[in-house]
Design a protein around this motif. Structure first.
Motif, mmCIF file in Angstrom:
data_model
loop_
_atom_site.group_PDB
_atom_site.id
_atom_site.type_symbol
_atom_site.label_atom_id
_atom_site.label_comp_id
_atom_site.label_asym_id
_atom_site.label_seq_id
_atom_site.Cartn_x
_atom_site.Cartn_y
_atom_site.Cartn_z
ATOM 1 N N LEU A 131 0.830 -1.210 0.000
ATOM 2 C CA LEU A 131 0.000 0.000 0.000
ATOM 3 C C LEU A 131 0.868 1.265 0.000
ATOM 4 C CD1 LEU A 131 -2.800 1.242 0.113
ATOM 5 C CD2 LEU A 131 -2.699 1.099 2.608
ATOM 6 N N ALA A 132 1.923 1.283 0.801
ATOM 7 C CA ALA A 132 2.822 2.439 0.835
ATOM 8 C C ALA A 132 3.489 2.649 -0.521
ATOM 9 C CB ALA A 132 3.885 2.243 1.920
ATOM 10 N N ALA A 133 3.880 1.566 -1.173
ATOM 11 C CA ALA A 133 4.517 1.687 -2.487
ATOM 12 C C ALA A 133 3.553 2.277 -3.515
ATOM 13 C CB ALA A 133 5.010 0.316 -2.952
ATOM 14 N N ILE A 134 2.285 1.886 -3.426
ATOM 15 C CA ILE A 134 1.285 2.435 -4.352
ATOM 16 C C ILE A 134 1.120 3.928 -4.133
ATOM 17 C CG2 ILE A 134 -1.170 2.392 -4.959
ATOM 18 C CD1 ILE A 134 -1.119 -0.620 -4.363
ATOM 19 N N ILE A 135 1.050 4.386 -2.869
ATOM 20 C CA ILE A 135 0.883 5.807 -2.553
ATOM 21 C C ILE A 135 2.087 6.610 -3.058
ATOM 22 C CG2 ILE A 135 0.745 7.475 -0.667
ATOM 23 C CD1 ILE A 135 -0.839 5.380 0.905
ATOM 24 N N ILE A 136 3.294 6.102 -2.834
ATOM 25 C CA ILE A 136 4.503 6.805 -3.290
ATOM 26 C C ILE A 136 4.516 6.912 -4.807
ATOM 27 C CG2 ILE A 136 7.022 6.650 -3.428
ATOM 28 C CD1 ILE A 136 6.959 5.393 -0.637
ATOM 29 N N ALA A 137 4.109 5.855 -5.494
ATOM 30 C CA ALA A 137 4.075 5.894 -6.962
ATOM 31 C C ALA A 137 3.101 6.942 -7.470
ATOM 32 C CB ALA A 137 3.703 4.516 -7.494
ATOM 33 N N LEU A 138 1.934 7.057 -6.816
ATOM 34 C CA LEU A 138 0.958 8.079 -7.216
ATOM 35 C C LEU A 138 1.521 9.485 -7.001
ATOM 36 C CD1 LEU A 138 -2.344 6.505 -5.846
ATOM 37 C CD2 LEU A 138 -1.672 6.759 -8.236
ATOM 38 N N MET A 139 2.187 9.707 -5.876
ATOM 39 C CA MET A 139 2.764 11.031 -5.602
ATOM 40 C C MET A 139 3.835 11.389 -6.618
ATOM 41 S SD MET A 139 3.036 10.955 -1.453
ATOM 42 C CE MET A 139 3.730 12.586 -1.400
ATOM 43 N N LEU A 140 4.683 10.439 -6.991
ATOM 44 C CA LEU A 140 5.711 10.707 -7.991
ATOM 45 C C LEU A 140 5.097 11.015 -9.348
ATOM 46 C CD1 LEU A 140 8.390 7.982 -7.134
ATOM 47 C CD2 LEU A 140 8.551 10.451 -6.776
ATOM 48 N N THR A 141 4.001 10.362 -9.668
ATOM 49 C CA THR A 141 3.323 10.643 -10.942
ATOM 50 C C THR A 141 2.791 12.060 -10.980
ATOM 51 O OG1 THR A 141 2.684 8.318 -11.119
ATOM 52 C CG2 THR A 141 1.466 9.908 -12.483
ATOM 53 N N ILE A 142 2.166 12.508 -9.869
ATOM 54 C CA ILE A 142 1.640 13.881 -9.784
ATOM 55 C C ILE A 142 2.790 14.880 -9.843
ATOM 56 C CG2 ILE A 142 0.412 15.518 -8.303
ATOM 57 C CD1 ILE A 142 -1.193 13.130 -7.234
ATOM 58 N N PHE A 143 3.883 14.583 -9.103
ATOM 59 C CA PHE A 143 5.061 15.464 -9.088
ATOM 60 C C PHE A 143 5.611 15.659 -10.497
ATOM 61 C CE2 PHE A 143 8.643 17.232 -6.746
ATOM 62 C CZ PHE A 143 9.664 17.123 -7.677
ATOM 63 N N THR A 144 5.789 14.560 -11.230
ATOM 64 C CA THR A 144 6.331 14.634 -12.589
ATOM 65 C C THR A 144 5.399 15.388 -13.526
ATOM 66 O OG1 THR A 144 7.424 12.517 -12.218
ATOM 67 C CG2 THR A 144 7.241 13.276 -14.500
ATOM 68 N N SER A 145 4.113 15.170 -13.358
ATOM 69 C CA SER A 145 3.136 15.846 -14.223
ATOM 70 C C SER A 145 3.173 17.343 -14.027
ATOM 71 C CB SER A 145 1.733 15.305 -13.933
ATOM 72 O OG SER A 145 0.770 15.996 -14.685
ATOM 73 N N ARG A 146 3.251 17.808 -12.761
ATOM 74 C CA ARG A 146 3.301 19.243 -12.491
ATOM 75 C C ARG A 146 4.583 19.857 -13.035
ATOM 76 N NH1 ARG A 146 2.177 20.960 -6.544
ATOM 77 N NH2 ARG A 146 2.470 22.926 -7.608
ATOM 78 N N HIS A 147 5.691 19.132 -12.917
ATOM 79 C CA HIS A 147 6.970 19.685 -13.394
ATOM 80 C C HIS A 147 6.980 19.829 -14.916
ATOM 81 C CE1 HIS A 147 11.213 20.344 -13.806
ATOM 82 N NE2 HIS A 147 11.291 19.300 -14.618
ATOM 83 N N ASP A 148 6.466 18.838 -15.606
ATOM 84 C CA ASP A 148 6.517 18.856 -17.067
ATOM 85 C C ASP A 148 5.516 19.828 -17.660
ATOM 86 O OD1 ASP A 148 7.210 15.291 -17.334
ATOM 87 O OD2 ASP A 148 8.537 17.012 -17.069
ATOM 88 N N ASP A 149 4.386 19.973 -17.003
ATOM 89 C CA ASP A 149 3.330 20.812 -17.580
ATOM 90 C C ASP A 149 3.463 22.261 -17.213
ATOM 91 O OD1 ASP A 149 0.799 18.230 -17.178
ATOM 92 O OD2 ASP A 149 2.353 18.516 -18.690
#
Length: 550
Positions: free
Chosen positions: A100-118
């Motif tokens: 469960l913790a790994a899933i949450i961290i993966a979601l946060m990294l996805t949001i982080f990358t999306s904000r940086h690129d956009d």
């Protein structure tokens, strides 16, 4: 054992089982009866209240205590199985938590990358007009506070698709780093710096920055440099508190950031060539990058601008006008000022904090016609190199700490018609320099020195042709004219009019002609220069400055 067996010891009293007398039987029959009695006793013990409570407690707690059998011995096999079962449950739950913790961290990294690129997706370049009206962004978006998108400062995670932030940095490295060896790129990624706040606004709010990047024109890097420096200037000078001129830091072309006392103007190629924001309540420190603009005019007069003049001022090869007067500058005048060979006006007066000598390199400014350095703390001697500026017309050096004499080479400046040397420590006879000039030289409009003495202290200078003689320690503007000290030369009268005698001032009618004088006197509208041969003033009137002196 059978009672008849003398070799067997009797049972202890608490374990002895009373049996009714039975007829003698064989050994097997007795054994079976004995086992039945034991089973009956065990059944009765298990039905006791205490035994039932023990079983109930073990079931309620789910404990892994040892199971006591009827004989009092623990059941080790069942205890071991319970322990293993509990371990399996603990390991299973722990594994689920990790997943469960790994899933949450993966979601946060996805949001982080999306904000940086956009970056700021709502601010993507469009076909909106760039002439300034509908696309203005309020100046309250100015990032003078803590930046809102620090993630954009990190390097791009996709080398093939760099962010707007990184594209701007790459452009600045081309336009600045090649000509500015000490350009500190690390400041661009530090959220506490003005450089980062500037880039944060340009990358995440400003539309024009991305339009410039996509323009693919030859001068795009120069245009990006100009927008960065002027945005930096607005942040550094606290633009939200400016009196007027609030088009700075809006989503319009940089060349349209004006509206108050000119502001910004550009040349035909779209490169900023003029920055004039005077008396507009600017407050901040003069930063070196400002001198990297290709300006022809820089006027910041009458603001609360602190700091020093950077040696980078020498980069402004096209500069014709530099006016940072009536501010709070400190330090010295850099020698690199002599590299501004196109300069015609240099005004640094009324800073009160400028110190040190006038650089001799000023003598290289062949096109200079106005040099105003008064009301500072400049010291040393007046450099003779000033006499090598053929176009010099105005030289204001009053209210400084100059010493020594006036260089005689100043007598060769035929266009010099305004000079102030009062309230300094300059000494000597000025007559050979200023009073004995050839008649074809421009007549003086202003000539002031400390040429009035007292009983306690003689005058510092001798100047028979000075239009205003000042007294040591007294502001010349407050010192009244003394007819008895004029020696028959020009005397200041009301309204800036001068007379050729000590006892009379001309009166002017509406046409500007002399109507009050009965004696032959010459009207001196703005300037008079006494001619020792004729005994008259050589003048030009205020009504026609092109009139040949008569």
């Amino acid at each position: 054992a059978p009672a008849s067996s003398s070799s067997s010891s009797p049972l202890p009293p608490h374990n002895r089982i009373e049996m009714p007398p039975e007829p003698p039987m064989g050994l097997n029959g007795y054994h079976e009866q004995t086992m039945m009695m034991v089973d009956s006793t065990i059944h009765e013990v298990s039905n006791l209240p205490v035994a039932k409570q023990i079983d109930h407690d073990k079931e309620a707690r789910g404990s892994n205590r040892e199971i006591v059998t009827a004989t009092g011995a623990p059941d080790e096999k069942e205890v071991k199985e319970r322990k293993q079962k509990r371990k399996r449950i603990v390991f299973t739950i722990s594994g689920l938590v990790v997943v469960l913790a790994a899933i949450i961290i993966a979601l946060m990294l996805t949001i982080f990358t999306s904000r940086h690129d956009d970056g700021a997706p709502a601010q993507q370049p469009s076909n909106k007009p760039t002439n300034g009206t509908a696309t203005d962004v309020p100046l309250t978006l100015l990032p003078s506070q803590q930046p809102t998108s620090p993630v954009s400062a990190s390097p791009s995670q996709s080398p093939t698709q760099p962010s707007t932030f990184d594209r701007i940095v790459a452009s600045l490295k081309i336009s600045l780093n090649e000509s500015l060896s000490d350009f500190d790129e690390s400041e661009l990624y530090d959220p506490s710096t003005i450089a980062f706040q500037t880039l944060d606004w340009m990358a995440n709010t400003d539309e024009q920055s991305e339009i410039i990047l996509d323009s693919a024109t030859e001068n795009l890097h120069l245009r990006m440099r100009d927008r960065y420096i002027l945005t930096y200037f607005a942040v550094a000078m606290d633009a939200p508190k400016w009196k007027l001129g609030r088009k700075f830091m809006t989503n319009i072309d940089t060349c349209l950031w004006n509206g108050y006392k000119k502001g910004v103007e550009c040349d035909s190629a779209g490169i900023v060539s003029l920055l004039q924001i005077h008396e507009n309540e600017l407050k901040g420190t003069l930063f070196p990058l400002l001198f990297m603009l290709d300006l022809e005019s820089l006027v910041l007069r009458g603001n609360d601008i602190r700091g020093t003049i950077s040696p980078l001022v020498g980069n402004m090869k096209k500069l014709k006008e530099l006016d940072i007067s009536e501010c709070t500058l400190t330090g010295t005048i850099p020698t690199e000022i002599g590299e501004l060979i196109q300069l015609t006006k240099l005004e640094l007066n009324k800073n009160n904090g400028l110190r040190g000598p006038i650089p001799s390199e000023v003598g290289r400014l062949n096109n200079l016609n106005l040099l105003s350095l008064h009301t500072n703390k400049l010291s040393g001697t007046i450099p003779p190199e000033l006499g090598m500026i053929p176009q010099l017309e105005l030289l204001h050096l009053r209210k400084n700490q100059f010493i020594g004499t006036v260089p005689s080479v100043l007598s060769t400046l035929s266009k010099l018609d305004s000079i102030s040397l009062d309230d300094t420590f300059v000494v000597g006879n000025l007559d050979p320099i200023f009073c004995d000039r050839p008649s074809h030289y421009a007549p003086f409009i202003l000539l002031r020195s400390d040429c009035i003495g007292s009983e306690d202290a003689p005058s510092r200078t001798v100047c028979s042709c000075c239009l205003r003689c000042c007294r040591e320690g007294v502001d010349c503007m407050d010192e009244p004219s003394q007819p008895s000290e004029c020696g028959g030369k020009c005397v200041a009268c009301d309204r800036g009019v001068f007379a050729a005698s000590c006892d009379i001032c001309p009166a002017l009618d509406t046409n500007g002609t002399d109507t009050a004088l009965e004696t032959p006197a010459v009207l001196c509208g703005r300037s008079c220069s006494f001619n020792f041969t004729s005994g008259q003033c050589e003048t030009r009137t205020a009504f026609d400055m092109d009139l040949t002196p008569t």
